[in-house]
Design a protein around this motif. Structure first.
Motif, PDB file in Angstrom:
ATOM      1  N   SER A  12      70.783  33.846 -44.605  1.00 54.29           N
ATOM      2  CA  SER A  12      69.932  34.744 -43.813  1.00 54.29           C
ATOM      3  C   SER A  12      68.476  34.593 -44.223  1.00 54.29           C
ATOM      4  CB  SER A  12      70.378  36.200 -43.996  1.00 54.29           C
ATOM      5  OG  SER A  12      69.949  36.689 -45.254  1.00 54.29           O
ATOM      6  N   THR A  13      67.606  35.204 -43.444  1.00 53.51           N
ATOM      7  CA  THR A  13      66.169  35.184 -43.751  1.00 53.51           C
ATOM      8  C   THR A  13      65.764  36.356 -44.640  1.00 53.51           C
ATOM      9  OG1 THR A  13      65.706  36.450 -41.740  1.00 53.51           O
ATOM     10  CG2 THR A  13      65.629  34.049 -41.567  1.00 53.51           C
ATOM     11  N   ILE A  14      66.695  37.267 -44.910  1.00 48.06           N
ATOM     12  CA  ILE A  14      66.383  38.463 -45.694  1.00 48.06           C
ATOM     13  C   ILE A  14      65.943  38.083 -47.105  1.00 48.06           C
ATOM     14  CG2 ILE A  14      67.330  40.597 -46.675  1.00 48.06           C
ATOM     15  CD1 ILE A  14      67.068  40.755 -43.691  1.00 48.06           C
ATOM     16  N   ASP A  15      64.858  38.660 -47.559  1.00 52.90           N
ATOM     17  CA  ASP A  15      64.393  38.508 -48.935  1.00 52.90           C
ATOM     18  C   ASP A  15      64.755  39.792 -49.681  1.00 52.90           C
ATOM     19  OD1 ASP A  15      62.470  38.893 -51.229  1.00 52.90           O
ATOM     20  OD2 ASP A  15      61.818  36.900 -50.603  1.00 52.90           O
ATOM     21  N   VAL A  16      65.624  39.684 -50.675  1.00 50.96           N
ATOM     22  CA  VAL A  16      66.144  40.873 -51.358  1.00 50.96           C
ATOM     23  C   VAL A  16      65.024  41.698 -51.975  1.00 50.96           C
ATOM     24  CG1 VAL A  16      67.571  41.659 -53.285  1.00 50.96           C
ATOM     25  CG2 VAL A  16      68.408  39.882 -51.771  1.00 50.96           C
ATOM     26  N   TYR A  17      64.011  41.032 -52.520  1.00 45.24           N
ATOM     27  CA  TYR A  17      62.898  41.744 -53.150  1.00 45.24           C
ATOM     28  C   TYR A  17      62.138  42.591 -52.128  1.00 45.24           C
ATOM     29  CZ  TYR A  17      58.315  42.454 -55.261  1.00 45.24           C
ATOM     30  OH  TYR A  17      57.149  43.018 -55.722  1.00 45.24           O
ATOM     31  N   ILE A  18      61.771  41.978 -50.996  1.00 45.89           N
ATOM     32  CA  ILE A  18      61.042  42.712 -49.958  1.00 45.89           C
ATOM     33  C   ILE A  18      61.948  43.771 -49.333  1.00 45.89           C
ATOM     34  CG2 ILE A  18      59.815  42.501 -47.762  1.00 45.89           C
ATOM     35  CD1 ILE A  18      58.990  39.701 -48.572  1.00 45.89           C
ATOM     36  N   GLN A  19      63.236  43.446 -49.173  1.00 44.69           N
ATOM     37  CA  GLN A  19      64.193  44.400 -48.616  1.00 44.69           C
ATOM     38  C   GLN A  19      64.287  45.646 -49.484  1.00 44.69           C
ATOM     39  OE1 GLN A  19      66.118  44.205 -45.702  1.00 44.69           O
ATOM     40  NE2 GLN A  19      66.711  46.287 -46.192  1.00 44.69           N
ATOM     41  N   ASP A  20      64.319  45.459 -50.774  1.00 43.80           N
ATOM     42  CA  ASP A  20      64.402  46.592 -51.696  1.00 43.80           C
ATOM     43  C   ASP A  20      63.158  47.478 -51.589  1.00 43.80           C
ATOM     44  OD1 ASP A  20      65.825  47.873 -54.059  1.00 43.80           O
ATOM     45  OD2 ASP A  20      63.887  47.419 -54.963  1.00 43.80           O
ATOM     46  N   ILE A  21      61.997  46.847 -51.494  1.00 43.56           N
ATOM     47  CA  ILE A  21      60.744  47.600 -51.350  1.00 43.56           C
ATOM     48  C   ILE A  21      60.763  48.421 -50.063  1.00 43.56           C
ATOM     49  CG2 ILE A  21      58.246  47.395 -50.996  1.00 43.56           C
ATOM     50  CD1 ILE A  21      58.368  44.818 -52.671  1.00 43.56           C
ATOM     51  N   ALA A  22      61.110  47.763 -48.951  1.00 43.04           N
ATOM     52  CA  ALA A  22      61.102  48.425 -47.647  1.00 43.04           C
ATOM     53  C   ALA A  22      62.113  49.564 -47.599  1.00 43.04           C
ATOM     54  CB  ALA A  22      61.393  47.402 -46.545  1.00 43.04           C
ATOM     55  N   HIS A  23      63.303  49.320 -48.109  1.00 43.84           N
ATOM     56  CA  HIS A  23      64.373  50.322 -48.083  1.00 43.84           C
ATOM     57  C   HIS A  23      63.954  51.595 -48.809  1.00 43.84           C
ATOM     58  CE1 HIS A  23      68.543  51.870 -48.298  1.00 43.84           C
ATOM     59  NE2 HIS A  23      68.205  52.234 -49.517  1.00 43.84           N
ATOM     60  N   HIS A  24      63.464  51.445 -50.027  1.00 44.91           N
ATOM     61  CA  HIS A  24      63.141  52.629 -50.836  1.00 44.91           C
ATOM     62  C   HIS A  24      61.862  53.320 -50.374  1.00 44.91           C
ATOM     63  CE1 HIS A  24      66.085  50.746 -53.619  1.00 44.91           C
ATOM     64  NE2 HIS A  24      66.380  51.999 -53.833  1.00 44.91           N
ATOM     65  N   ALA A  25      60.913  52.544 -49.823  1.00 40.27           N
ATOM     66  CA  ALA A  25      59.704  53.171 -49.282  1.00 40.27           C
ATOM     67  C   ALA A  25      60.057  54.044 -48.077  1.00 40.27           C
ATOM     68  CB  ALA A  25      58.691  52.098 -48.885  1.00 40.27           C
ATOM     69  N   LEU A  26      60.936  53.548 -47.204  1.00 32.83           N
ATOM     70  CA  LEU A  26      61.362  54.329 -46.042  1.00 32.83           C
ATOM     71  C   LEU A  26      62.189  55.529 -46.472  1.00 32.83           C
ATOM     72  CD1 LEU A  26      61.665  54.644 -42.949  1.00 32.83           C
ATOM     73  CD2 LEU A  26      63.706  53.195 -43.111  1.00 32.83           C
ATOM     74  N   LEU A  27      63.114  55.319 -47.397  1.00 35.75           N
ATOM     75  CA  LEU A  27      63.992  56.401 -47.845  1.00 35.75           C
ATOM     76  C   LEU A  27      63.181  57.555 -48.435  1.00 35.75           C
ATOM     77  CD1 LEU A  27      66.824  57.510 -48.436  1.00 35.75           C
ATOM     78  CD2 LEU A  27      66.794  56.224 -50.585  1.00 35.75           C
ATOM     79  N   ARG A  28      62.191  57.223 -49.247  1.00 31.45           N
ATOM     80  CA  ARG A  28      61.372  58.264 -49.870  1.00 31.45           C
ATOM     81  C   ARG A  28      60.631  59.089 -48.822  1.00 31.45           C
ATOM     82  NH1 ARG A  28      56.949  56.607 -54.347  1.00 31.45           N
ATOM     83  NH2 ARG A  28      56.014  55.566 -52.548  1.00 31.45           N
ATOM     84  N   GLN A  29      60.119  58.418 -47.777  1.00 28.09           N
ATOM     85  CA  GLN A  29      59.363  59.136 -46.757  1.00 28.09           C
ATOM     86  C   GLN A  29      60.273  59.979 -45.867  1.00 28.09           C
ATOM     87  OE1 GLN A  29      56.416  59.171 -47.370  1.00 28.09           O
ATOM     88  NE2 GLN A  29      55.058  59.328 -45.621  1.00 28.09           N
ATOM     89  N   LEU A  30      61.468  59.471 -45.560  1.00 25.62           N
ATOM     90  CA  LEU A  30      62.408  60.253 -44.770  1.00 25.62           C
ATOM     91  C   LEU A  30      62.791  61.536 -45.485  1.00 25.62           C
ATOM     92  CD1 LEU A  30      64.832  57.469 -43.436  1.00 25.62           C
ATOM     93  CD2 LEU A  30      63.104  58.701 -42.131  1.00 25.62           C
ATOM     94  N   LYS A  31      63.012  61.432 -46.785  1.00 26.04           N
ATOM     95  CA  LYS A  31      63.352  62.622 -47.571  1.00 26.04           C
ATOM     96  C   LYS A  31      62.167  63.583 -47.658  1.00 26.04           C
ATOM     97  CE  LYS A  31      67.028  60.793 -50.521  1.00 26.04           C
ATOM     98  NZ  LYS A  31      67.453  60.555 -51.924  1.00 26.04           N
ATOM     99  N   ALA A  32      60.974  63.025 -47.828  1.00 24.39           N
ATOM    100  CA  ALA A  32      59.782  63.873 -47.963  1.00 24.39           C
ATOM    101  C   ALA A  32      59.539  64.702 -46.709  1.00 24.39           C
ATOM    102  CB  ALA A  32      58.561  63.012 -48.267  1.00 24.39           C
ATOM    103  N   TYR A  33      59.859  64.143 -45.544  1.00 22.61           N
ATOM    104  CA  TYR A  33      59.635  64.843 -44.271  1.00 22.61           C
ATOM    105  C   TYR A  33      60.925  65.366 -43.656  1.00 22.61           C
ATOM    106  CZ  TYR A  33      54.705  63.546 -44.106  1.00 22.61           C
ATOM    107  OH  TYR A  33      53.361  63.430 -44.363  1.00 22.61           O
ATOM    108  N   ASN A  34      62.041  65.231 -44.385  1.00 24.75           N
ATOM    109  CA  ASN A  34      63.341  65.682 -43.893  1.00 24.75           C
ATOM    110  C   ASN A  34      63.565  65.197 -42.454  1.00 24.75           C
ATOM    111  OD1 ASN A  34      65.827  66.959 -44.129  1.00 24.75           O
ATOM    112  ND2 ASN A  34      65.064  68.907 -43.339  1.00 24.75           N
ATOM    113  N   ALA A  35      63.217  63.940 -42.212  1.00 23.65           N
ATOM    114  CA  ALA A  35      63.304  63.367 -40.874  1.00 23.65           C
ATOM    115  C   ALA A  35      64.754  63.081 -40.506  1.00 23.65           C
ATOM    116  CB  ALA A  35      62.480  62.087 -40.807  1.00 23.65           C
TER     117      ALA A  35
END
Length: 663
Positions: free
Chosen positions: A226-249
């Protein structure tokens, strides 16, 4: 007796007829039936290929799992009584259960003649091999009573990250095959081909191969890179997760794409746990639906890039054209178009209107230019590829919608509403593909999730970059679009994201959803930021979409909710990626440099050298110092320098000999 004899004669005739019928008429059927019951083809499952990330990390693989049961009747009484206690102790350590409980269960199974008592499920191969070596079980299936069932399961070694995009393949309750993501889209490569082996039935329901070779050898599946880069994927996943929790989206997604190739380096789709939705509390988020690919919705202000591209291509206006925002409110057919800033922005240029995301300015520009020929504006959107799916291999891609003049859904407010992203729908990945074309100097490339198919180290199929549109707009238009997108971050709605350390370009978007239901009571917001980085020579483009952020603090705008996720991803990639500078023509000689070197060397040779004072130094240190000065050294004695034949301060020539006396 005659009657008995005649009856027996008739029976003999009937038997003869039946035998003849079986032999010559029904013989083929019965021979086939006998063969099927004693000889049968068994399927040899092919090993399924693995899914790897671009950096070689294992994303999905097949591993065996074992269920172990106990035939409590099989062991002899002496063997059972002798080993049951030690077996219970061994199982206790492996299964982490009290030995007394296991001992009691085994005794009870024996007393009840239980021939299928469950001991453990989902054991790994290592655990299975351990359990086979335990007392009693090491006697084998017939003497020890161990029954094992093996199944192959698909595992994701990196956990839940990108799980929805990696996907799965399964069999539905009605026996139909179904699946999602890469696993389903590329199943013809992953699954391989099953083999067949011919076996003959022997005693006790056992079957053995008739021949040493298989009827058909299984062909293992290929590996998918696949084209997925695990390092960038980890950054994107946790950045989104933190914001979803912060705004209870409710849910959200993020996609990171490589600008030149269209390779998806990260994609995360997180939705709230359904149980927590009913409780209305903060929750854990899961990869539930591929929102980035499937969810087509009204984009809001991110659609304004299409407005500006169409206007500049037709030269209807220029970025310097000035518009009056009319106090932040304009009426079209009795419907209000409002700016997010109360009181509007006064008189501002079109470029500034885009930077601050003024609805009134962009709507005026589009409506005044195309009100008499809306088809021309629509045709531009079609040319930009905003009216149709991208054509991804992953199934379930959402279908964008653009109203057409003359359709039932076309009305007097359709054109002005489209200008700020309402009345149209598009998926996040389709929006990102459009923005990426601006970052890629006008070349629109198709997003790709897989780079190649491999059999061990051999490439079976390579997926090259696919160009959808080689030129979405002119160079002049492109230069202006890139400038305003950069200014959005520097001085526009995205100015909170600005950093002097790394440049970004993009557009904020805030759309109301469900605004027409129950008088707008059910409306909520969709916050978006889409752009690319670095702004000058873009390497990655990225989109972040957050649905239904908490509006308690009035912070539901794209710059506040989605923007920080974008910045976090860009920042981490910039700061953590090693910086490299390539030096070209390292061995190329410079005439000026060569001349200066010769001149310096001549002066160095003529320069007077003065003898240093080495008295009191250790002999080794003194020898090293004087040797570096080009002197020949003779040493007498050992220890520290007592005297030197060339006195301190005297001049000397290289290759001179100095005698050091040590004591």
């Amino acid at each position: 007796m005659y009657l008995v004899a005649f009856a027996m004669f008739l029976m003999a005739i009937a038997i003869t007829v039946k035998l003849t019928n079986i032999q010559w008429v029904e013989g083929d059927y019965y021979r086939k039936l006998a063969k099927e019951r004693t000889v049968r083809n068994f399927v040899i499952p092919a090993n399924k290929g693995n899914v790897y990330s671009a950096d070689g990390s294992l994303l999905a693989t097949s591993i065996p799992k074992y269920t172990v049961r106990f035939d409590a009747v099989a062991p002899k009484s002496d063997d059972f009584n002798k080993n049951v206690k030690s077996l219970s102790d061994s199982l206790s350590i492996l299964l982490k259960k009290p030995a007394s409980t296991i001992y009691s269960d085994l005794r009870k199974a024996r007393a009840n003649n239980n021939r299928y008592f469950l001991l453990a499920r989902d054991l790994s191969y290592t655990e299975y091999m351990k359990i086979k070596s335990f007392p009693l079980f090491n006697l084998g299936a017939y003497k020890g009573g161990i029954i094992t069932e093996q199944k192959t399961v698909r595992e994701h070694p990196i956990g839940k990250i990108a799980e929805r995009t990696i996907g799965y393949e399964r069999v539905t309750p009605d026996g139909q095959k179904d699946g999602k993501g890469i696993e389903w889209a590329f199943r013809k490569y992953l699954n391989g081909k099953d083999g067949k082996v011919l076996k003959q039935k022997i005693a006790k329901g056992q079957w053995k191969p008739i021949r040493d070779v298989n009827e058909v050898d299984p062909q293992d599946g290929y590996d998918v890179i696949s084209t997925i880069d695990v390092y960038i994927q980890d950054i994107a996943h946790h950045a989104l997760l933190r914001q979803l929790k912060a705004y209870n989206a409710d849910h959200g997604c993020v996609v990171v794409m490589e600008t030149k190739t269209g390779a998806i380096k990260a994609i995360s789709n997180l939705g709230k746990n359904p149980e927590s939705q009913s409780k209305k509390v903060d929750s854990t988020y899961f990869e539930t639906t591929n929102y980035a690919i499937m969810e087509a919705h009204e984009p809001g202000s991110t659609y304004k890039l299409a407005d500006l591209m169409a206007l500049l291509e037709d030269k209807k206006v220029d970025t310097s054209t000035v518009f009056d925002s009319y106090g932040g409110t304009i009426l079209y057919s009795g419907k209000k178009v409002r700016d997010s800033r109360e009181g509007g922005y006064g008189r501002i240029s079109l470029a500034k209107g885009f930077e601050v995301s003024s609805n009134t300015v962009l709507v005026q520009a589009v409506y005044n230019s195309y009100k008499n020929e809306p088809e021309k504006f629509i045709n531009h959107l079609v040319d930009f590829g905003l009216d149709k799916p991208i054509g991804l291999p992953i199934k379930g891609e959402g279908i964008p919608f653009i109203p057409q003049p003359g359709d039932k859904k076309w009305s007097a407010i359709s054109l002005p509403w489209m200008a700020f992203g309402y009345g149209v729908t598009i998926t996040p990945l389709q929006t990102l593909t459009f923005y990426n074309s601006v970052a890629n100097n006008g070349v629109m490339v198709k997003p790709k999730f897989v780079s190649e198919i491999k059999e061990w180290n051999k490439t079976v199929k390579k997926f090259n970059t696919e160009v959808i549109n080689p030129k979405v707009c002119s160079k002049e238009t492109l230069a202006k679009l890139q400038a305003v997108l950069k200014n959005v971050v520097i001085r526009g709605t995205g100015e909170k994201l600005y950093s002097k350390d790394f440049s970004m370009a993009g557009k904020t978007g805030t759309a109301q959803a469900n605004y027409g239901k129950n008088g707008g009571v059910e409306k909520h917001y969709i916050s978006t930021f889409v752009g690319y980085f670095p702004a000058e020579e873009p390497k990655y483009s990225c989109i972040v979409v957050v649905h239904e952020p908490n509006t308690a603090n009035n912070n539901y705008y794209g710059a506040d909710v989605a923007g920080p996720v974008f910045k976090r991803i860009a920042q981490k990639i910039f700061t953590d990626a090693p910086s490299t500078n390539e030096i070209k023509d390292l061995n190329k000689k410079s005439p000026i440099q060569e001349k200066n070197y010769v001149s310096y060397y001549d002066k160095a040779q003529k320069k007077q050298q003065y003898m240093p004072n080495v008295k009191g130094m250790s002999g080794m240190d003194a020898a090293a110092l004087l040797g570096n000065l080009g002197l020949n050294i003779k040493v007498k004695g050992s220890g520290k320098v007592k005297s030197q034949s060339i006195q301190p301060g005297q001049t000397f020539n290289k290759k001179s000999t100095i005698i050091l006396e040590l004591s």
